[in-house]
Enzyme design. Structure first.
Site, short mmCIF file in Angstrom:
data_model
loop_
_atom_site.label_atom_id
_atom_site.label_comp_id
_atom_site.label_asym_id
_atom_site.label_seq_id
_atom_site.Cartn_x
_atom_site.Cartn_y
_atom_site.Cartn_z
N LYS A 86 0.79 -1.12 -0.02
CA LYS A 86 0.25 0.12 -0.04
C LYS A 86 1.00 1.24 0.16
O LYS A 86 0.49 2.43 -0.40
CB LYS A 86 -1.05 0.13 1.29
CG LYS A 86 -2.36 -1.06 0.90
CD LYS A 86 -3.42 -0.72 1.65
CE LYS A 86 -4.50 -1.57 1.20
NZ LYS A 86 -5.64 -1.70 1.98
N LYS A 120 -5.96 -8.55 -12.82
CA LYS A 120 -7.01 -8.87 -11.96
C LYS A 120 -8.40 -7.87 -12.34
O LYS A 120 -7.90 -6.65 -12.32
CB LYS A 120 -6.82 -9.02 -10.65
CG LYS A 120 -6.71 -10.35 -10.04
CD LYS A 120 -5.98 -10.36 -8.58
CE LYS A 120 -7.10 -10.10 -7.38
NZ LYS A 120 -6.55 -10.46 -6.26
N LYS A 138 -11.96 -2.80 -8.84
CA LYS A 138 -12.71 -1.75 -8.73
C LYS A 138 -12.27 -0.32 -9.13
O LYS A 138 -13.14 0.63 -9.39
CB LYS A 138 -13.39 -1.51 -7.41
CG LYS A 138 -14.29 -2.70 -7.08
CD LYS A 138 -14.47 -2.45 -5.39
CE LYS A 138 -15.24 -3.53 -4.70
NZ LYS A 138 -15.35 -3.87 -3.57
#
Ligand code: TRP
Length: 410
Positions: free
Chosen positions: A173, A264, A267
């Site tokens: 992250k 992948k 969103k």
């Protein structure tokens, strides 16, 4: 996809769909990683009290990051629903807790008004895919149950910084390379304590309900390993109260982007054609699948590395197509053989039909639930779930507080 779980967990992943979680008294003989606990329903006399079986407790969480897409659905949510169906069919009385983990969401910056919306949307999505408090699922916001954060604090007093420092999520992250050894000062300044200690809160989520099984994606394995470590640590330091949970990984494929099939489905990528949401209309679903990027070869074959586009379509067909009589699904390899020599159009039609059928009714329920009683219904359902979850968590916390020296024995 590979399934790396032990035999006792297999019923959970639906391979033996009608077989339900075995009573824990039987399971403990087979799997050394679950220690006995002082759960109120535990009994230690195996044979004679066979009928008085200990309930399994399933816990899982999902972040309120927007309406789930097909990857989220096939990877997690559908599994949750199946667990609910199995528990209902068996009458086992196993406990199912599903939480919208809003406190985890704020480990990265969030706009308050958007987070407020996302929490409700995720509740509506969970209900729309069929989770139902009347069928035994407790659904609630993590932040409605303060015992989660209370246990997190207690666990953080015995959690090792070294262990946390080796975990990968905060590093990714922060866009720091996984194997970076010198996390420099800038990275440290940007690294917030909450993001670093994310796994401790996740451990508390699971341990506060003394969950025995945690269905998650493969990427969560490390976090669950840490949760087991926290439980063992606590049990050794204080008293044998917490249950090291089993990780149950879902045997679902990685659902890939329909535009860039090497990535992948996500969103966050701007191109909405890359994904199918659980609330997409049938038309949208068909358009996305007809427009899915494949390759220029004529044949239809299942070769995930060399031909990710067509392989993704075959995976989707395998996942969403009708199950066989024994409850298993046709493998993408098998479907590849069946469609080899046929037209792309045939395959895409079959995939589109299967996905539309799988998501049938979800969109309508989602909108209806969000608006029911002028929006209040969702809040009421959540409040009931939160109440039940607080009861479950408080039972553990009473023991925990006393063991640590904080509370009274009650
Ligand atoms: N970290 C999980 C994810 O990102 C979400 C989560 C939070 C969770 N707490 C949990 C999952 C407890 C399982 C159990 O997917």
């Amino acid at each position: 996809m590979r399934s790396t779980i032990c035999a006792r967990c297999r019923p959970l992943i639906g391979q033996a769909r009608r077989q339900i979680l075995r009573p824990i008294s039987q399971q403990q003989k087979r799997c050394e990683s679950t220690s006995s606990t002082s759960d109120a329903t535990t009994n230690d006399q195996p044979k004679t009290t066979e009928k008085k079986k200990k309930r399994n407790v399933v816990f899982s969480g999902i972040q309120p990051t927007g309406i789930p897409h097909l990857g989220n659905y096939l990877g997690a949510l559908r599994q949750w629903k199946k667990l609910q169906d199995d528990v209902e069919a068996s009458g086992s009385g196993d406990k199912l807790l599903f939480s919208v983990v809003d406190l985890h969401a704020i480990t990265v910056p969030q706009e308050a008004s958007i987070l407020r919306l996302r929490r409700r949307e995720m509740m509506a999505a969970l209900l729309a895919i069929g989770l139902d408090p009347e069928k035994g699922s407790t659904i609630f916001f993590q932040s409605s149950v303060p015992q989660h954060t209370e246990l997190m604090w207690i666990l953080s007093c015995t959690a090792s910084m070294g262990y946390l420092g080796r975990m990968t999520q905060w590093k990714s992250k922060l866009a720091v390379q996984n194997h970076a050894t010198d996390i420099d000062e800038i990275a440290m300044t940007n690294l917030k304590l909450g993001l670093f200690s994310y796994p401790v809160l996740q451990a508390a989520d699971v341990l506060v309900h003394r969950a025995t099984h945690v269905p998650v994606g493969e990427d969560q394995r490390q976090h669950l390993e840490f949760a087991r470590e926290c439980a063992t640590n606590f049990n050794h330091t204080f008293s044998n109260i917490l249950v090291p949970p089993e990780t149950v990984t879902t045997p679902s494929p990685r659902v890939m982007s329909l535009v860039q099939p090497t990535q992948k489905m996500s969103k966050s990528t701007p191109n909405h054609r890359s994904r199918i949401l659980i609330t997409s209309t049938s038309n949208e679903i068909r358009q996305r699948i007809y427009g899915a990027v494949t390759d220029s070869e004529d044949a239809i074959t299942y070769e995930p590395t060399r031909r990710p586009g067509v392989s993704n379509l075959l995976e989707l067909l395998s996942q969403c197509g009708p199950a066989l009589a024994d409850g298993t699904r046709r493998s993408p390899e098998e479907l590849g053989n069946e469609f080899n020599g046929r037209m792309w159009k045939d395959l895409k039609n079959a995939v589109a039909d299967a996905v539309v059928a799988e998501l049938e009714g979800v969109r309508e329920r989602y909108h209806e639930f969000l608006n029911r009683k002028g929006g209040k219904w969702i809040d009421e359902i959540e409040a009931e779930g939160a109440e039940a979850a607080r009861r479950s968590a408080e039972a553990t916390m009473k023991l925990v507080r006393y063991a640590v020296g904080l509370g009274r024995k009650s």
